[in-house]
Design an enzyme around this catalytic site. Structure first.
Site, PDB file in Angstrom:
ATOM      1  N   CYS A  20      47.096  37.196  43.875  1.00 46.18           N
ATOM      2  CA  CYS A  20      47.174  38.904  43.465  1.00 46.18           C
ATOM      3  C   CYS A  20      48.137  38.637  42.277  1.00 46.18           C
ATOM      4  O   CYS A  20      48.167  40.081  41.621  1.00 46.18           O
ATOM      5  CB  CYS A  20      47.864  39.679  45.343  1.00 46.18           C
ATOM      6  SG  CYS A  20      46.725  40.481  46.072  1.00 46.18           S
ATOM      7  N   CYS A  33      42.799  42.375  42.908  1.00 44.37           N
ATOM      8  CA  CYS A  33      44.623  42.812  43.537  1.00 44.37           C
ATOM      9  C   CYS A  33      45.625  42.628  42.951  1.00 44.37           C
ATOM     10  O   CYS A  33      46.227  42.555  41.832  1.00 44.37           O
ATOM     11  CB  CYS A  33      44.305  42.284  45.521  1.00 44.37           C
ATOM     12  SG  CYS A  33      44.578  40.128  44.803  1.00 44.37           S
TER      13      CYS A  33
END
Ligand SMILES: *[C@@H]1O[C@H](CO)[C@@H](O)[C@H](O)[C@H]1NC(C)=O
Ligand SMILES: *[C@@H]1O[C@H](CO)[C@@H](O)[C@H](O)[C@H]1NC(C)=O
Length: 266
Positions: A90, A172
């Site tokens: 992420c 993400c």
């Protein structure tokens, strides 16, 4: 007469030898060509040690082999994508449009900071390759295949659409997108980034989209370009948007100077 006949035989022998050589050469050339994509697939795949490359190859072939090369839908590659799920980091996810070379120069040198779809298992295996199947044939071909724009449902385009959708679904955290200031429409509606990826970024999984507008000398557009308004309109409103104009040499600097912290690249 005997002499004449022998001469004929010799001539016939030569013709037969030439024919055999030609056929042998052709078939060797053919297997070598077919072997190339398979061996490229395996050698690239084997760098990622934890995967069953034979299984991935079989799923890859199943998507397009023995099919009309203009009639391979995006979904045909679903089983392949499902077999090699993206494991997103992420902090590092990078998208790009019109900036392939500069982005990949950077990600090759700064794996600590960024990775793209082409740095993932399937993306790196199939990056830059051309392939297709043919009706009634059990092989993967690399010549005589439709180009990217020749027909919508060609295998290469369908694969990249399928992989891009899955990659964007996995996104993400803080996501970066490198767009090109060298075009008049940096957020090009025809691009994979605009047509597939942007609308799949979802809050709260994704918290921000940070556009880096790469500016070469004589750039045509920057962060103020109207196409970026379209981007903002298509983006999930709960994802924070930003755009920064960055000179190309600054991006290159980040690649060549590993002491620059990831967050300070621009
Ligand atoms: C910026 O974007 C619009 C469309 O979104 C485009 O038509 C225009 O040519 C671009 N502007 C410049 C200065 O290139
Ligand atoms: C955005 O976030 C707010 C607060 O978390 C939420 O109520 C709203 O439904 C979200 N909007 C969208 C379009 O997801």
């Amino acid at each position: 007469m005997v002499w004449y006949k022998r001469k004929e035989n010799i001539a016939g022998g030569i013709i037969a030898a030439v024919a055999v050589t030609l056929i042998l050469g052709l078939s060797l050339g053919l297997t070598r060509r077919q072997k190339t994509i398979k061996s490229t697939f395996f050698s690239r795949c084997e760098k990622f040690k934890e995967h069953d490359c034979q299984k991935l190859w079989d799923l890859f072939e199943k998507a397009h082999v023995n099919k009309d090369p203009c009639n391979v839908p995006v979904e045909a590659y679903d089983p392949l994508i499902a077999a090699a799920p993206f494991i997103p980091d992420c902090k590092k996810m990078m998208f790009w449009s019109g900036t392939k070379d500069v982005v990949h120069d950077l990600t090759a040198k700064r794996k600590d900071c960024y990775f793209t779809l082409e740095d993932t298992l399937l993306g790196s295996i199939l990056d830059g390759l051309m392939w297709c199947g043919k009706n009634g044939k059990d092989d993967t071909f690399t010549t005589g295949c439709p180009g990217w724009s020749d027909c919508e449902n060609n295998p290469v385009r369908s694969f990249w659409k399928c992989a891009s959708a899955a990659y964007a679904d996995a996104a993400c955290g803080d996501v970066t997108a490198m767009l090109s200031g060298s075009t008049t429409t940096p957020f090009d509606p025809e691009s994979i980034f605009a047509s597939i990826e942007v609308t799949r970024l979802k809050a709260p999984r994704v918290s921000s989209l940070n556009v880096v507008m790469v500016l070469q000398m004589n750039a045509k557009s920057d962060c103020t370009n109207a196409s970026l308004k379209n981007l903002q309109n298509q983006l999930d409103p709960n994802i924070t948007y930003s755009c920064k104009d960055v000179a190309e040499h600054r991006v290159e600097q980040c690649g060549s100077q590993p002491q620059i912290m990831c967050g300070s690249c621009w």
